[in-house]
Design a protein around this motif. Structure first.
Motif, PDB file in Angstrom:
ATOM      1  N   UNK A   1       0.809  -1.226   0.000  1.00 39.53           N
ATOM      2  CA  UNK A   1       0.000   0.000   0.000  1.00 39.53           C
ATOM      3  C   UNK A   1       0.837   1.270   0.000  1.00 39.53           C
ATOM      4  N   UNK A   2       2.167   1.137  -0.100  1.00 35.52           N
ATOM      5  CA  UNK A   2       3.018   2.330  -0.109  1.00 35.52           C
ATOM      6  C   UNK A   2       2.703   3.184  -1.336  1.00 35.52           C
ATOM      7  N   UNK A   3       2.418   4.473  -1.160  1.00 32.31           N
ATOM      8  CA  UNK A   3       2.089   5.347  -2.310  1.00 32.31           C
ATOM      9  C   UNK A   3       3.249   5.391  -3.310  1.00 32.31           C
ATOM     10  N   UNK A   4       2.931   5.487  -4.573  1.00 34.23           N
ATOM     11  CA  UNK A   4       3.945   5.493  -5.625  1.00 34.23           C
ATOM     12  C   UNK A   4       4.929   6.656  -5.481  1.00 34.23           C
ATOM     13  N   UNK A   5       4.463   7.884  -5.142  1.00 37.03           N
ATOM     14  CA  UNK A   5       5.437   8.978  -4.976  1.00 37.03           C
ATOM     15  C   UNK A   5       6.463   8.689  -3.876  1.00 37.03           C
ATOM     16  N   UNK A   6       6.017   8.073  -2.779  1.00 40.30           N
ATOM     17  CA  UNK A   6       6.943   7.719  -1.693  1.00 40.30           C
ATOM     18  C   UNK A   6       7.948   6.689  -2.184  1.00 40.30           C
ATOM     19  N   UNK A   7       7.465   5.695  -2.919  1.00 42.62           N
ATOM     20  CA  UNK A   7       8.330   4.652  -3.437  1.00 42.62           C
ATOM     21  C   UNK A   7       9.359   5.228  -4.410  1.00 42.62           C
ATOM     22  N   UNK A   8       8.934   6.160  -5.236  1.00 47.05           N
ATOM     23  CA  UNK A   8       9.851   6.764  -6.205  1.00 47.05           C
ATOM     24  C   UNK A   8      10.954   7.561  -5.514  1.00 47.05           C
ATOM     25  N   UNK A   9      10.627   8.197  -4.375  1.00 47.68           N
ATOM     26  CA  UNK A   9      11.656   8.925  -3.628  1.00 47.68           C
ATOM     27  C   UNK A   9      12.613   7.964  -2.936  1.00 47.68           C
ATOM     28  N   UNK A  10      12.138   6.744  -2.626  1.00 51.84           N
ATOM     29  CA  UNK A  10      12.946   5.751  -1.922  1.00 51.84           C
ATOM     30  C   UNK A  10      13.940   5.043  -2.840  1.00 51.84           C
ATOM     31  N   UNK A  11      13.559   4.878  -4.119  1.00 56.19           N
ATOM     32  CA  UNK A  11      14.375   4.067  -5.026  1.00 56.19           C
ATOM     33  C   UNK A  11      15.810   4.578  -5.196  1.00 56.19           C
ATOM     34  N   UNK A  12      16.059   5.886  -5.348  1.00 53.85           N
ATOM     35  CA  UNK A  12      17.459   6.330  -5.489  1.00 53.85           C
ATOM     36  C   UNK A  12      18.322   5.972  -4.276  1.00 53.85           C
ATOM     37  N   UNK A  13      17.723   6.035  -3.095  1.00 57.86           N
ATOM     38  CA  UNK A  13      18.470   5.691  -1.890  1.00 57.86           C
ATOM     39  C   UNK A  13      18.829   4.211  -1.892  1.00 57.86           C
ATOM     40  N   UNK A  14      17.868   3.349  -2.285  1.00 55.87           N
ATOM     41  CA  UNK A  14      18.137   1.903  -2.336  1.00 55.87           C
ATOM     42  C   UNK A  14      19.204   1.611  -3.381  1.00 55.87           C
ATOM     43  N   UNK A  15      19.116   2.263  -4.535  1.00 60.29           N
ATOM     44  CA  UNK A  15      20.109   2.043  -5.588  1.00 60.29           C
ATOM     45  C   UNK A  15      21.510   2.443  -5.105  1.00 60.29           C
ATOM     46  N   UNK A  16      21.572   3.576  -4.407  1.00 63.52           N
ATOM     47  CA  UNK A  16      22.869   4.023  -3.891  1.00 63.52           C
ATOM     48  C   UNK A  16      23.401   3.072  -2.833  1.00 63.52           C
ATOM     49  N   UNK A  17      22.488   2.498  -2.036  1.00 65.18           N
ATOM     50  CA  UNK A  17      22.907   1.561  -1.004  1.00 65.18           C
ATOM     51  C   UNK A  17      23.500   0.304  -1.626  1.00 65.18           C
ATOM     52  N   UNK A  18      22.890  -0.203  -2.680  1.00 61.33           N
ATOM     53  CA  UNK A  18      23.420  -1.394  -3.352  1.00 61.33           C
ATOM     54  C   UNK A  18      24.770  -1.095  -3.999  1.00 61.33           C
ATOM     55  N   UNK A  19      24.884   0.110  -4.566  1.00 64.18           N
ATOM     56  CA  UNK A  19      26.162   0.502  -5.167  1.00 64.18           C
ATOM     57  C   UNK A  19      27.252   0.601  -4.106  1.00 64.18           C
ATOM     58  N   UNK A  20      26.873   1.083  -2.927  1.00 61.60           N
ATOM     59  CA  UNK A  20      27.846   1.199  -1.836  1.00 61.60           C
ATOM     60  C   UNK A  20      28.346  -0.180  -1.400  1.00 61.60           C
ATOM     61  N   UNK A  21      27.450  -1.171  -1.340  1.00 60.77           N
ATOM     62  CA  UNK A  21      27.866  -2.526  -0.969  1.00 60.77           C
ATOM     63  C   UNK A  21      28.928  -3.047  -1.928  1.00 60.77           C
ATOM     64  N   UNK A  22      28.681  -2.852  -3.216  1.00 61.02           N
ATOM     65  CA  UNK A  22      29.641  -3.313  -4.219  1.00 61.02           C
ATOM     66  C   UNK A  22      30.942  -2.529  -4.138  1.00 61.02           C
ATOM     67  N   UNK A  23      30.842  -1.221  -3.935  1.00 59.90           N
ATOM     68  CA  UNK A  23      32.041  -0.377  -3.845  1.00 59.90           C
ATOM     69  C   UNK A  23      32.902  -0.771  -2.650  1.00 59.90           C
ATOM     70  N   UNK A  24      32.258  -1.092  -1.531  1.00 61.22           N
ATOM     71  CA  UNK A  24      33.014  -1.485  -0.332  1.00 61.22           C
ATOM     72  C   UNK A  24      33.802  -2.764  -0.588  1.00 61.22           C
ATOM     73  N   UNK A  25      33.215  -3.684  -1.304  1.00 62.77           N
ATOM     74  CA  UNK A  25      33.897  -4.942  -1.615  1.00 62.77           C
ATOM     75  C   UNK A  25      35.124  -4.674  -2.481  1.00 62.77           C
ATOM     76  N   UNK A  26      34.965  -3.822  -3.487  1.00 62.34           N
ATOM     77  CA  UNK A  26      36.078  -3.560  -4.406  1.00 62.34           C
ATOM     78  C   UNK A  26      37.176  -2.742  -3.732  1.00 62.34           C
ATOM     79  N   UNK A  27      36.772  -1.818  -2.868  1.00 64.50           N
ATOM     80  CA  UNK A  27      37.775  -1.004  -2.173  1.00 64.50           C
ATOM     81  C   UNK A  27      38.553  -1.799  -1.139  1.00 64.50           C
ATOM     82  N   UNK A  28      38.018  -2.921  -0.698  1.00 62.46           N
ATOM     83  CA  UNK A  28      38.725  -3.749   0.289  1.00 62.46           C
ATOM     84  C   UNK A  28      39.996  -4.353  -0.294  1.00 62.46           C
ATOM     85  N   UNK A  29      40.081  -4.414  -1.634  1.00 56.78           N
ATOM     86  CA  UNK A  29      41.298  -4.910  -2.268  1.00 56.78           C
ATOM     87  C   UNK A  29      41.563  -6.378  -2.023  1.00 56.78           C
ATOM     88  N   UNK A  30      40.517  -7.168  -1.966  1.00 55.50           N
ATOM     89  CA  UNK A  30      40.695  -8.598  -1.732  1.00 55.50           C
ATOM     90  C   UNK A  30      41.509  -9.230  -2.865  1.00 55.50           C
TER      91      UNK A  30
END
Length: 524
Positions: A453-482
């Protein structure tokens, strides 16, 4: 004087087997080797080339593919036993060993102990009333037929088992046998071995029964020895020292356990850690030392219960002791497949399982994905994560494998760091996926950030934050230099993806090419 024919069951480490065989035969004893047919032919040829010139070493005529809990372990033992009985007519005793066992007394001490008493040493207690089995199947091991391996074919194992229970297809235990159970590490006199082999030859009904029992290496010899040998000539104990963890796995011994092991009232010990090189060297010299005096305190098992029961792991014997075993093993390789889209990684695992024998598990630390029975440690996510390395050690042991692949969510960074810091060789394959707005919206609902039931405008404002969070997870892995990091990209070139798969999974290039061409893996 006693002369021992050691029945040596092995599946790896040809250099260690060669050294062990040469030590044991240097004192006039004998060795009969069964080398698991699952192991490489090149390793077997290396063994034969090194040991064939030794007249006190023989090999089983037939190599069998062995699996934990299967009849194949008994069959392999019988192959080596028959070879030893025929090749070494002067052997007075036959002693069962594995490649992880090492002597904790001298040959002189062992011979004197066996000469002192006309007896067989085999742990053999009543199957039904002893309480020897702590968890899992008990009587059902015997009264139902087990054609499949619970650990490698769990669905077939339990489907067959359930069908027999539902249809009432039980069977009778051979009427003249009293079922016994105990450790598979025994030492039997020549006369007992001859009686056993004659009994086996004349009782095909008994052989048919045991071939479809579950974990017969704990019941076959233990039952038949009691059947052919008077009780007064049986010492219901093993001469091999071993203790078990709370999860039913043998505890390992390390470099600082030399004096501790020598003080136990046993001839051999199992298991010696692959990393305990100093301990192996000292115990190797002990067998031919001629030493006959040992101070026996025999507190080993009681001490183990005391220390582990109070959480004081390792206080007495320095950092590495019992449950402080914190490594998967230097000789092992672990591949971490990191992917936010779980269905993508699972599809890759499914295709890998079809094409190779390498154990490959889905998100076992992120969800309750199916695992074989590990003594209870696998029954909740909390337990799995609390004992991550123990879980994987058990899985390596169950599969007799040195390589394994598991999926991990990129958000589980502590899990990734934990395994990368292990002494094993860790490789990382990150799978980079594209994320549409529809997928991110579904992800938000799955993790509780949004509802239906989450309104579409609220969901649209949330999506960039989720996308950035997923990008951060990947960036942290690569920056660890494994080290040993490889990247598989949904939008990447197939040749690049094939190279990443071949490097990370250590698979042939043609198999990697096949996997890289499977477009459906990335489909949403």
């Amino acid at each position: 004087m006693a002369r021992i024919a050691f029945i040596l069951l092995t599946h790896k480490d040809p250099e260690g087997i060669i050294a062990q065989a040469e030590r044991l035969t240097a004192t006039g004893d004998y060795v009969a080797i069964h080398f698991d047919a699952r192991a490489g032919q090149a390793q077997y040829h290396k063994l034969r080339e090194a040991l064939d010139p030794n007249p006190n070493v023989t090999f089983a005529k037939k190599r069998i593919k062995c699996g934990w809990g299967e009849w194949s372990l008994v069959a392999a033992t019988l192959e080596a036993l028959r070879a030893a009985e025929a090749a070494f007519p002067r052997a007075t005793h036959f002693y069962m060993l594995s490649g992880d066992c090492m002597q904790i007394k001298s040959a002189e001490y062992a011979h004197a102990l066996l000469d002192a008493e006309e007896a067989d040493y085999i742990e053999s207690v009543d199957f039904h009333n002893s309480g020897w089995i702590k968890t899992g199947l008990k009587e059902d091991r015997l009264i139902y037929r087990h054609w499949f391996n619970e650990r490698t074919q769990p669905r077939r194992f339990y489907a067959s088992y359930s069908a027999q229970k539902r249809l009432g297809l039980t069977r009778e235990i051979p009427s003249d046998l009293q079922m016994m159970i105990g450790s598979q590490w025994w030492c039997l006199r020549r006369r007992t071995i001859e009686w056993l082999l004659d009994f086996i030859e004349n009782r095909p009904d008994v052989m048919r029964f045991f071939r479809t029992t579950w974990i017969p290496d704990e019941t076959f010899f233990q039952t038949l020895v009691r059947h052919v040998v008077p009780d007064r000539e049986i010492r219901s104990r093993t001469l091999t020292f071993l203790v078990f963890t709370d999860y039913g796995m043998p505890a390992n011994f390390y470099n600082d356990h030399y004096d501790f092991l020598l003080s136990q009232d046993y001839l051999f010990a199992r298991k010696i850690s692959p990393d305990a090189t100093d301990l192996k060297a000292r115990l190797g010299e002990l067998w031919t030392s001629g030493r006959t005096e040992f101070s026996i305190s025999n507190e080993g098992r009681a001490l183990h219960r005391f220390l582990t029961g109070r959480g004081r792991v390792g206080r007495r014997f320095a950092p590495r002791f019992w449950e402080a075993e914190s490594t998967l093993g230097r000789e092992r390789m672990l591949v971490l497949v990191l992917c936010k889209k779980w269905h993508v990684a699972k599809r890759l695992m499914g295709e890998l399982r079809k094409r190779s024998h390498m154990p490959a598990y889905d998100y076992l630390f992120n969800e309750m994905s199916p695992l074989p029975d590990l003594g209870g440690i696998e029954t909740s996510q909390e337990k799995r994560n609390r004992h991550r390395r123990a879980v994987l050690r058990m899985l390596y042991d169950q599969h007799n494998a040195e390589r394994m692949v598991i999926c991990v969510d990129p958000a589980s960074f502590p899990v990734i760091e934990d395994f990368v810091s292990d002494k094993c060789q860790t490789r990382i394959l990150e799978i980079e996926c594209s994320f549409s707005d529809a997928y991110l919206a579904g992800h938000a609902r799955r993790v509780g950030l949004a509802g239906e039931a989450t309104p579409q405008p609220v969901l649209e404002r949330l999506l960039p934050t989720i996308r950035a969070d997923l990008a951060h997870e990947s960036e942290r892995i690569r920056e660890a230099g494994f080290e040993n990091y490889a990247l598989l990209r949904e939008a990447g070139d197939r040749e690049d993806n094939a190279r990443a798969l071949a490097h990370a999974l250590d698979i042939p290039s043609d198999m990697a090419q096949e996997l890289a061409q499977l477009d459906y893996i990335f489909a949403d």
